[in-house]
Design a protein around this motif. Sequence first.
Motif, PDB file in Angstrom:
ATOM      1  N   GLY A  53       0.819  -1.215   0.000  1.00 17.68           N
ATOM      2  CA  GLY A  53       0.000   0.000   0.000  1.00 17.68           C
ATOM      3  C   GLY A  53       0.848   1.258   0.000  1.00 17.68           C
ATOM      4  N   PHE A  54       2.091   1.137  -0.494  1.00 20.94           N
ATOM      5  CA  PHE A  54       3.019   2.276  -0.511  1.00 20.94           C
ATOM      6  C   PHE A  54       2.736   3.126  -1.743  1.00 20.94           C
ATOM      7  N   ASP A  55       2.258   4.334  -1.521  1.00 22.77           N
ATOM      8  CA  ASP A  55       1.900   5.232  -2.617  1.00 22.77           C
ATOM      9  C   ASP A  55       3.114   6.082  -2.989  1.00 22.77           C
ATOM     10  N   ALA A  56       3.589   5.919  -4.220  1.00 14.93           N
ATOM     11  CA  ALA A  56       4.826   6.587  -4.636  1.00 14.93           C
ATOM     12  C   ALA A  56       4.592   7.939  -5.285  1.00 14.93           C
ATOM     13  N   SER A  57       3.467   8.575  -4.997  1.00 10.83           N
ATOM     14  CA  SER A  57       3.247   9.899  -5.595  1.00 10.83           C
ATOM     15  C   SER A  57       4.076  10.943  -4.852  1.00 10.83           C
ATOM     16  N   GLY A  58       4.415  12.015  -5.560  1.00 11.55           N
ATOM     17  CA  GLY A  58       5.209  13.073  -4.932  1.00 11.55           C
ATOM     18  C   GLY A  58       6.700  12.804  -5.059  1.00 11.55           C
ATOM     19  N   PRO A  59       7.504  13.637  -4.422  1.00  9.84           N
ATOM     20  CA  PRO A  59       8.961  13.492  -4.551  1.00  9.84           C
ATOM     21  C   PRO A  59       9.480  12.250  -3.826  1.00  9.84           C
ATOM     22  N   LEU A  60      10.413  11.570  -4.462  1.00 11.16           N
ATOM     23  CA  LEU A  60      10.999  10.358  -3.890  1.00 11.16           C
ATOM     24  C   LEU A  60      12.515  10.482  -3.865  1.00 11.16           C
ATOM     25  N   ALA A  61      13.122  10.059  -2.772  1.00 14.54           N
ATOM     26  CA  ALA A  61      14.580   9.941  -2.718  1.00 14.54           C
ATOM     27  C   ALA A  61      14.894   8.464  -2.900  1.00 14.54           C
ATOM     28  N   GLN A  70      25.580 -10.562  -5.102  1.00 12.71           N
ATOM     29  CA  GLN A  70      24.256 -10.754  -4.516  1.00 12.71           C
ATOM     30  C   GLN A  70      23.153 -10.066  -5.321  1.00 12.71           C
ATOM     31  N   GLY A  71      23.342  -8.796  -5.608  1.00 13.95           N
ATOM     32  CA  GLY A  71      22.298  -8.069  -6.312  1.00 13.95           C
ATOM     33  C   GLY A  71      22.341  -6.601  -5.957  1.00 13.95           C
ATOM     34  N   MET A  72      21.168  -5.999  -5.924  1.00 11.07           N
ATOM     35  CA  MET A  72      21.098  -4.573  -5.619  1.00 11.07           C
ATOM     36  C   MET A  72      20.005  -4.295  -4.610  1.00 11.07           C
ATOM     37  N   VAL A  73      20.265  -3.300  -3.782  1.00 13.88           N
ATOM     38  CA  VAL A  73      19.262  -2.840  -2.826  1.00 13.88           C
ATOM     39  C   VAL A  73      18.842  -1.436  -3.233  1.00 13.88           C
ATOM     40  N   VAL A  74      17.541  -1.230  -3.328  1.00 15.33           N
ATOM     41  CA  VAL A  74      17.001   0.091  -3.661  1.00 15.33           C
ATOM     42  C   VAL A  74      16.176   0.555  -2.460  1.00 15.33           C
ATOM     43  N   ILE A  75      16.568   1.677  -1.876  1.00 20.18           N
ATOM     44  CA  ILE A  75      15.801   2.236  -0.758  1.00 20.18           C
ATOM     45  C   ILE A  75      15.070   3.478  -1.256  1.00 20.18           C
ATOM     46  N   VAL A  76      13.756   3.454  -1.108  1.00 22.20           N
ATOM     47  CA  VAL A  76      12.916   4.554  -1.599  1.00 22.20           C
ATOM     48  C   VAL A  76      12.289   5.262  -0.404  1.00 22.20           C
TER      49      VAL A  76
END
Length: 204
Positions: A53-61, A70-76
């Motif tokens: 239920g994470f709404d990604a509207s608006g500014p995101l860092a 291993q891979g990649m980690v993305v922190i939003v």
Amino acid sequence: MKIERLSQDKIRIFLTFDDLLERGIQKDDMWREIPKVHELFSEMMDQAYSELGFDASGPLAVEVFALPAQGMVVIVTRGKAESQHNEHTDPDEDSDEDVYEMEVTLEQSDVLMYAFRDFEDVISVSNHLFSAGLSEDGRLYNYKGNWILAFDPAGTEPAKTHAVIALLAEYGDATSVTKAVLEEYGKVIISAGAVREICTHFKP
């Protein structure tokens, strides 16, 4: 692709290299402004909405961490949305395009992180690493019921690093947790020389 909520306005996404390859994205592409990466980001945000239920509207860092083998980690992190959305609705704008206001930070992390459910496994892998002369170092954390061993392989020859990874993978699982998250939300058990310390006090 695994998605986890860290707080009301922050989520963490773990992408394996298989996740990237399935979408025709190379590791280095994450550093570039290309349509495939934007599509991947849209997919991540859709999944974050449906699962959390994470709404990604608006500014995101957005912080992207590359982890070795291993891979990649993305922190939003979601910023405070401006209350001027109506001004941005332009009839000529392509409404099929999801537009995210992103401030992206990219970091390459060389830290090896492996999680273990049982402390017995931590003892076993530490004794193997020590007796094989592969490592005496490392940091030990406790995070969400798991034991996590972290190593900085900087300056270590690649063959040795691969041998360390092979042993860690035999007993534990590569984890998407970053050092910053561990230090903020986890508990530091041994801050340096973890392998040597564990071998001194515990035998398999």
